[in-house]
Design a protein around this motif. Structure first.
Motif, PDB file in Angstrom:
ATOM      1  N   LYS A  21      -1.729   2.899   6.521  1.00 50.17           N
ATOM      2  CA  LYS A  21      -0.540   2.787   5.655  1.00 50.17           C
ATOM      3  C   LYS A  21      -1.127   3.121   4.360  1.00 50.17           C
ATOM      4  CE  LYS A  21       2.449  -0.746   7.013  1.00 50.17           C
ATOM      5  NZ  LYS A  21       2.904  -2.099   7.156  1.00 50.17           N
ATOM      6  N   GLN A  22      -2.430   2.637   4.021  1.00 55.64           N
ATOM      7  CA  GLN A  22      -2.719   3.052   2.700  1.00 55.64           C
ATOM      8  C   GLN A  22      -2.969   4.474   2.214  1.00 55.64           C
ATOM      9  OE1 GLN A  22      -6.535   0.939   2.524  1.00 55.64           O
ATOM     10  NE2 GLN A  22      -5.503  -0.937   2.313  1.00 55.64           N
ATOM     11  N   LYS A  58       0.418   6.006   1.876  1.00 53.42           N
ATOM     12  CA  LYS A  58       0.864   5.405   0.522  1.00 53.42           C
ATOM     13  C   LYS A  58       0.397   6.236  -0.565  1.00 53.42           C
ATOM     14  CE  LYS A  58       2.620   0.870   1.654  1.00 53.42           C
ATOM     15  NZ  LYS A  58       2.399  -0.364   1.729  1.00 53.42           N
ATOM     16  N   ARG A  59      -1.041   6.783  -0.637  1.00 46.64           N
ATOM     17  CA  ARG A  59      -1.447   7.401  -1.672  1.00 46.64           C
ATOM     18  C   ARG A  59      -0.937   8.751  -1.510  1.00 46.64           C
ATOM     19  NH1 ARG A  59      -7.068   6.352   0.454  1.00 46.64           N
ATOM     20  NH2 ARG A  59      -6.871   4.117  -0.321  1.00 46.64           N
ATOM     21  N   PRO A  72       5.319   9.788  -3.127  1.00 44.94           N
ATOM     22  CA  PRO A  72       6.275   8.867  -2.320  1.00 44.94           C
ATOM     23  C   PRO A  72       7.445   9.564  -2.203  1.00 44.94           C
ATOM     24  CG  PRO A  72       6.032   8.659  -4.788  1.00 44.94           C
ATOM     25  CD  PRO A  72       4.818   9.333  -4.474  1.00 44.94           C
ATOM     26  N   LEU A  75       6.648   9.407   4.324  1.00 45.19           N
ATOM     27  CA  LEU A  75       7.606   8.475   4.494  1.00 45.19           C
ATOM     28  C   LEU A  75       8.013   8.189   6.022  1.00 45.19           C
ATOM     29  CD1 LEU A  75      10.173   9.162   1.763  1.00 45.19           C
ATOM     30  CD2 LEU A  75       9.213   6.846   2.308  1.00 45.19           C
ATOM     31  N   LEU A 130       5.173   6.164   7.474  1.00 40.78           N
ATOM     32  CA  LEU A 130       5.260   4.801   7.136  1.00 40.78           C
ATOM     33  C   LEU A 130       6.318   4.066   7.940  1.00 40.78           C
ATOM     34  CD1 LEU A 130       4.183   5.422   3.304  1.00 40.78           C
ATOM     35  CD2 LEU A 130       3.108   3.772   5.080  1.00 40.78           C
ATOM     36  N   LYS A 184      12.859   3.746   4.909  1.00 46.22           N
ATOM     37  CA  LYS A 184      12.050   4.538   4.643  1.00 46.22           C
ATOM     38  C   LYS A 184      12.564   5.983   5.200  1.00 46.22           C
ATOM     39  CE  LYS A 184       7.941   1.965   3.497  1.00 46.22           C
ATOM     40  NZ  LYS A 184       7.645   1.133   4.064  1.00 46.22           N
TER      41      LYS A 184
END
Lengths: 321, 1083
Positions: free
Chosen positions: B216-217, B220-221, B224, B230, B233, B252
């Motif tokens: 996830k991290q 997310k980096r 967006p 997306l 995620l 999302k």
């Protein structure tokens, strides 16, 4: 309301026991049990221990019915040879031999007053009445042939009379026939009153309630026990449960219970209020041809007894409470 | 505004080309490029720009032009740019090959390979070419070669990012996520500004490694607005599988969709979401878009699957099937995405394509061998394909893997019903227990099945309980309940109606009466009966009926009819009850009621036929049976059997005088039985019928074998009651002269099936005793029969004949005791009485007896009686003589004794006075002896005289008898024709009797079968079937009517009992012997 088995006499007769009756007790003797069998004998038993008192021979072909006079002194037996033998209970002396040829004889019953012996007359479609004073044929209650039916061979055998019952007051007599109809007569006027329908198979046994002359209970090969209101000509209870023919029926002296014996080897006790059997005795191993409650009275008897006889050659006694 | 400048040859000028205003026709640009001999990198830039704008055609045109041989020649020195162009083309074709699923795939790859090879030829050390090759190999799925291609680059430059990424991809594809992750990380370290793909790769690796948080991290980096991130995620969120997660995930997905509406994955997920929210329109739109934008197989499979599912749920199976099929086609291995297989299997199952469905389900099972639904579905399919073994295997697996799945147990139970009632019951009980545990409502069908199985296993109380539980609360409760203890003060309208006295004359019609319920309704109690409760109610009725609680059963049937007067089976059950009670009139009415609803109902027709037979209406009965047979297209075994029986009866009944017709009828009967046997080789009733026909034709041994098999089979089931087989076998034993066995069999049959109440079987038994000359047993048996059937005068006649026969045979004996003779006299008296009574009675009734014949019997018996009396006298005299003889012997011994004593005395005296009176005494002694001798002689003489006298008498009598016998024989001769016929008839009649049983039995099996049906499935049809079965029971008795019908005839034939001589001439030599004996007996 229940039955408790008391004792059984195995091998009471040399062959099937077909009929039984209680000989009412009197000053000289307590109540006794009388049985008739295919082995051509009638036997008298002491109910206390089912010990044999006497064997009456001299019947030819099987004994189909026995009846006791209310006095307890006289009894009668009928066999397939169509003779009725009337005899003294104590001595076994023959009092009379009755024959109303060509009518054969089936069930016998003395009226409650002891003045008349009614004999179901089989194919004669009638009930013969014999007086007990001179043993004369005093009447024939014939079932009228239904109108509009041809006198064919079939209807001839249809009203074959098998069984007979007196109302407790002795005024009425009912008889059951092979075709299942029950015919009711006014004895005093010697008049046929009406039929009661509901069975379509032989009615081999029927009895009035000892406490109500209106109530008649019948047993039939159709496996049903019917209760009729004789006056109202209505069928008010029809009970099923036996898995084969119902051969014999009796009402308890208190009028509350009905006992039946059946080809399904059982003796059953019925509660007419519940319209169902409340107990089933399975001690017999073959068809139960006769059940009868011991009439009330007699010294030393507090409880009511029931006797049953069967094709398994045995006699059984039960206590009803 | 990005633009490029193409230097104009031989001048300082440049042509400015605005990249976002490239001409549609690439030829324009190409002309410029060629004309100005522009540097190759410009070619590439422009081509790339076209590509970015989606103008693939132009892109290709420029690059192909840019790699043409002329260019090669012209720009021979410009190696790098040439390589770049070739590599771009290679990459382009690799990509085409990768997304293409059709045949062209290979062509594209070949083209790509050609370009790369060309590039290599220019400079085989160019790393970008190697990277391209690696990508191509990767696209082709050749991981090892791809890996070595990337390795060549990396060996030269450890930090070559594209090679790193390629190698990472190889490792990822190999499932070596850790190695892949390392490579991505290295790429990221080398170039922190590397494209998002690197971070995506890291995220994917983490995800695959199960490090969801880190994944996830990584995602997310990313930007967006990066759609892939997306989506990834979103998937991560969705996988949390809880409301909040799903909502976040869907948000999302939605955002991804808003940024880039053509990402197939997000489209699919959205479609999936809207499928569950039921917005099928959106599902279709989204998936259609997804299908349009992607060529990626698995994704398309998903899209098709979504689409199919949407149609499936809307019930459009045709379309759903097509899309499932499309989805399946996109999938290489079911393992990757198994759901469409499942959907396809479902649709195919629904459309009845069992085989295809099974194949698809099996694919699902390969992936998920423990999937309960699939196991159940496969089980069902095998059931429908008739492979119950396999079905059982799968359903058992289902219950094993999912011991809490009540449906699996129900399915298993339903499958087992017909094969293993016990196991089925256990399965159903498990299902019930599971449902109870979960406090779920137990389906009525399940309880009904449990009840029916208990019923079948004779666990009547449990069965009753189950049926009552299935019924729940309702008006029937009160009706069944016999408890009277309730509040007696409050009048109960139900009980009141129930206990209302019936007019006795109307009571014969009571089973047609539903007024009882109207009365209850009038009293303000509503009588409700939901349709779904009918099966358990009807079954409870049959249970009560079985337990002989007939009245209650009839009330339940009438309740059904009150609410659903069209329910034929209830009519038929009631008719059966009426018939069992000999109430044919009512029974016929009830059957007519049923026929009013459906005049083609085979069960009702068959029952009517039986009733008509009972009424001796042969022609009508045949018509009815035929109608029933037609109504079932001849497929109903029972209808065929009935016709077979009818023919058999006809053969032995109507056509005695016509041997031809008899043979035809028998043949027809045989044909019909055989027909049934062909359809159902295990039909016991047809086998029984065939056995009877064989016996009728005299093939006793074959018939015996056949019937013995039937008997064995019938003994195995409690639901099959075939007394007829016993009787038929006994008949055959009898016909073969094996009396002991026949007797045993008749007796067993009586006990086992008739509660010893059947006078006909008793008659057979008596007949056997008669043939075996067991007179006492014969007499007793006949008396028993008379007692059971008092109005059957023929039995009396038979008894008379037996007594007569007994007496005659006793008198015939050379040795007999006085008691025997006495008994003979007594029995003869009885015989005379029986005959004279019959004779007298025949004036009143018609018994079918010939009066003259009875008279003859009476005369004969009287004569015998006289003779017997003489015999008796003789015997008694003999007895007396014997006694005298004994007395004499006693006297003699006594005299001897006396003499001895006297001698002794004399000796004593002699001793005293011997000398003096010797002579005198001698004389006296001699005299005494003389006297004794005289006496002796005298007695013996008188004895001898007596004896001769007796002998003379005997002789005279026998002479007389002989004379009479001759007379009788004459008579016999005259009547022999008659008697023979009569004898035959008798025989046949007995066979007929058996046939009643044929029918009866068949019905019962039918019954059970139907029961089964009932249990398996509670569709109304099955119910009907079940009911049909039951009614068969009712019909059973109908067949009995031939006996009634034949009574007259039987009377006739039996009246010939006295001349058994001619009876069984055909059967066996033994009989003939006995016949002779009988003739001599007659004297």
């Amino acid at each position: 309301m229940k039955l408790a088995w008391l004792r059984t006499q195995d091998g009471a007769h040399g062959d099937s026991v077909w009929t039984t009756t209680w000989v009412p007790g009197n000053e000289e003797s307590p109540a006794l049990l009388l049985t008739g069998s295919l082995d051509e004998t009638v036997k008298l038993w002491n109910p206390e221990d089912l010990s044999l008192i006497r064997t009456n021979s001299g019947h030819c072909l099987g004994v189909v019915s026995v009846a006791a006079h209310p006095s307890g002194r006289i009894a009668a037996s009928a066999s397939i040879d169509s003779f009725v033998r009337v005899f003294d209970v104590q001595s076994n002396n023959t009092i009379a031999t009755l024959e109303a040829s060509p009518s054969e004889v089936w069930q016998l019953k003395f009226n409650p007053q002891g003045t008349v012996l009614a004999v179901a007359g089989g194919g004669s479609a009638s009930v013969k009445l014999w007086n007990t004073s001179e043993w004369k044929l005093v009447g024939t209650l014939s079932i009228p042939r239904p109108e509009g039916v041809k006198h064919s061979e079939k209807s001839g055998t249809k009203k074959f009379v098998l069984s007979v019952a007196w109302s407790p007051d002795g005024r009425q007599l009912a008889c059951g026939s092979m075709d299942g109809t029950i015919s009711v007569f006014d004895v005093a006027r010697s008049k046929f009153l009406h039929h009661l329908e509901g069975h379509c198979m032989p009615v081999r046994s029927l009895v009035y309630s000892p406490i109500d002359s209106r109530v008649l209970v019948s047993a039939s090969d159709d496996g049903h026990v019917n209760m009729y209101d004789v006056e109202g000509k209505t069928l008010f209870v029809s009970m099923s449960g036996h898995s084969s023919w119902v051969l014999s029926v009796d009402v308890s002296p208190d009028g509350a219970a009905i006992a039946t014996g059946s080809s399904d080897k059982t003796v059953r006790l019925w509660d007419p209020k519940m319209r169902a059997a409340v107990q089933s005795m399975t001690n017999h191993t073959d068809q139960v041809w006769g059940v009868m409650f011991r009439p009330p009275g007699g010294p030393g008897v507090r409880t009511v007894q029931l006797a049953s006889v069967s094709d398994d050659k045995s006699i059984s006694l039960y206590e009803y409470s | 505004m990005a633009c490029v400048y193409i230097p104009v040859q031989n001048s300082e000028e440049e042509v400015r080309v605005s990249l976002d205003q490239l001409p549609r026709d690439a030829t324009d640009i190409l002309d410029i490029l060629k004309a100005e001999q522009a540097p190759l990198d410009l070619w590439l830039i422009i081509a790339r720009e076209y590509f970015k704008q989606g103008k693939v055609e132009q892109f290709r045109q420029i690059l192909e032009e840019g790699s043409s041989p002329e260019i090669d020649e012209y720009y021979a020195d410009v190696r790098y740019e040439r390589i770049a162009i070739l590599n771009a083309l290679g990459a382009y074709y690799s990509h085409l090959g990768k997304i293409e699923t059709k045949r062209e795939k290979e062509d594209y790859f070949i083209k790509a390979t050609q370009y790369y090879n060309k590039a290599s030829r220019i400079d085989m050390h160019e790393s970008s070419t190697w990277v391209g090759k690696g990508q191509l190999l990767l696209a082709k799925g050749d991981l090892d070669q791809a890996s070595s291609a990337f390795k060549i680059v990396l060996d030269g430059d450890r930090e070559h990012v594209p090679a790193l990424l390629g190698q990472a991809c190889v490792q990822f594809s190999r499932g070596k996520y850790l190695e892949s992750l390392e490579l991505y990380k290295r790429a990221l370290q080398v170039n922190p500004q590397c494209p998002a793909a690197v971070r995506l790769g890291i995220g994917m690796c983490r995800y695959k490694l199960g490090q969801h948080e880190k994944a996830k991290q990584a995602f997310k980096r990313l930007d967006p607005e990066n759609v892939e991130a997306l989506v990834a995620l979103g998937i991560l969120d969705l996988q949390i599988n809880e409301a909040a997660g799903i909502r976040r995930g869907m948000e999302k997905m939605q955002r991804a969709f808003e940024f880039y509406p053509y990402c197939a994955t997000s489209l699919n997920y959205l479609a999936n979401h809207f499928f569950f929210t039921g917005q099928h329109f959106l599902v279709e739109q989204l998936t259609e878009t997804a299908l349009a934008v992607t060529n990626h197989g698995p994704t398309r499979a998903h899209s098709y699957y979504n689409l199919a599912r949407s149609y499936h749920s809307k019930g459009d199976f045709e379309k759903a099937g097509l899309y499932y099929m499309a989805s399946v086609k996109e999938i290489d291995k079911p393992k990757e995405f198994v759901l469409p297989y499942y959907g396809l299997a479902q649709v195919q199952l629904h459309l009845g394509d069992l085989r295809s469905s099974l194949a698809n389900y099996e694919k699902v099972l390969e992936v998920a061998p423990e999937n309960c639904e699939t196991l159940k579905a496969v089980g069902h399919i095998f059931v429908q394909l008739g492979q119950s073994e396999k079905a059982l295997e799968y359903l058992k697996k289902a219950t094993k893997f999912h011991p809490r799945d009540h449906e699996a147990f129900i399915d298993l139970g339903e499958l087992l019903i017909s094969t293993d009632a016990g196991a089925a019951l256990d399965a159903f009980k498990s299902a019930r227990a599971l449902l109870k545990k979960g406090h779920e409502e137990i389906p009525i069908d399940l309880l009904n099945n449990i009840g029916a199985l208990h019923f079948e296993r004779e666990e009547y109380e449990l069965a009753e309980e189950a049926f009552k539980e299935a019924l729940g609360d309702g008006v029937w409760r009160k009706l069944i309940d016999t408890d009277t203890k309730g509040n007696r003060q409050q009048p109960d309208p139900i009980k009141e109606a129930l206990y209302k006295p019936l007019d006795a004359s109307a009571s014969v019609e009571k089973y047609r009466d539903t007024q009882l319920f109207s009365q209850i309704e009038e009293a303000g109690v509503s009588v409700e009966l939901p349709w779904i409760k009918i099966p358990p109610l009807f079954n409870l009725g049959t249970l009560l009926e079985h337990l002989h609680r007939t009245e209650m059963a009839s009330i339940l049937y009438r309740l059904i009819l009150f609410k659903y007067p069209e329910y034929i089976d209830a009519h038929l059950r009631l008719a059966a009850i009426a018939k069992a009670q000999n109430n044919f009139h009512l029974s016929i009415q009830l059957v007519r009621d049923a026929l009013k609803i459906d005049d083609k109902c085979p069960n009702a027709l068959l029952m009517l036929g039986d009733l008509e037979l009972k009424n001796d209406d042969w022609v009508k009965a045949k018509e009815t049976f035929k109608a029933a047979n037609d109504a079932t297209n001849g497929k109903d075994s029972y209808a065929t059997l009935c016709l077979g029986n009818w023919n058999y009866f006809a053969a032995v009944r109507f056509d005695k005088r016509n041997a031809k017709l008899e043979a035809t009828h028998l043949e027809k009967a045989k044909e019909l039985y055989t027909k049934v046997l062909v359809q159902h080789s295990s039909n016991l009733y047809a086998a029984n019928g065939a056995g009877v026909v064989l016996a009728e034709k005299g093939h006793y041994d074959v018939a015996k074998e056949l019937l013995t098999q039937v008997q064995e089979a019938a003994s195995g089931s409690i639901f099959v009651q075939m007394p007829g087989v016993w009787i038929n076998l006994a008949h055959i034993h009898f016909a073969q002269g094996d009396f002991a066995l026949a007797i045993k069999m008749y007796q067993n049959c009586l006990r086992r099936f008739f509660y010893n109440t059947d006078s006909n079987v008793l008659l057979y038994l008596a007949r056997t005793h008669y043939e075996a000359e067991q007179w006492q047993d014969c007499k007793r048996t006949l008396l028993r029969a008379i007692h059971l059937a008092p109005s059957n005068y023929t039995l009396r006649f038979d008894a008379g004949v037996t007594l007569q026969k007994f007496s005659a045979s006793t008198l015939q004996k050379t040795k007999r005791t006085v008691d025997e003779v006495r008994a003979t006299v007594a029995e003869l008296t009885n015989a005379v009485r029986l005959f004279s009574q019959l004779s007298a009675a025949s004036n009143l009734h018609i018994h079918g007896f010939d009066e003259k014949k009875i008279e003859t019997h009476v005369g004969y018996c009287k004569h015998l009686l006289e003779a017997a009396k003489v015999h008796l006298e003789a015997a008694e005299r003999e007895d007396q003589l014997n006694k005298q003889r004994q007395e004499l012997a006693r006297q003699v011994t006594l005299a001897e004794e006396n003499r001895r004593k006297a001698e002794e005395q004399k000796k004593l005296q002699l001793e005293k006075r011997k000398q003096e009176e010797e002579l005198k005494q001698m004389q006296q002694q001699e005299e005494h002896l003389e006297r004794m001798k005289e006496q002796w002689k005298h007695t013996s003489a008188s004895k001898r005289k007596d004896r001769t006298h007796a002998e003379d008498e005997n002789g005279g009598r026998s002479e007389k008898r002989r004379r009479k016998g001759e007379k009788k024989r004459k008579r016999e001769k005259k009547s022999r024709y008659e008697t023979e016929e009569a004898g035959d008839m008798d025989d046949q009649e007995e066979m007929e009797m058996e046939d009643e049983y044929v029918n009866r039995n068949y019905k019962q099996t039918d019954n059970t079968m139907n029961d089964d049906g009932d249990e398996v499935d509670e569709n109304p049809q099955d119910l009907l079937a079940a009911a049909g079965l039951e009614d068969s029971d009712a019909e059973t008795d109908a067949v009995e009517n031939p006996s009634a019908a034949n009574r007259k005839r039987r009377a006739w034939s039996e009246s010939d009992d006295d001349e058994p001589t001619t009876r069984h001439t055909e059967s066996s030599p033994i009989r003939e012997n006995s016949a002779e004996m009988q003739v001599s007996d007659g004297d």
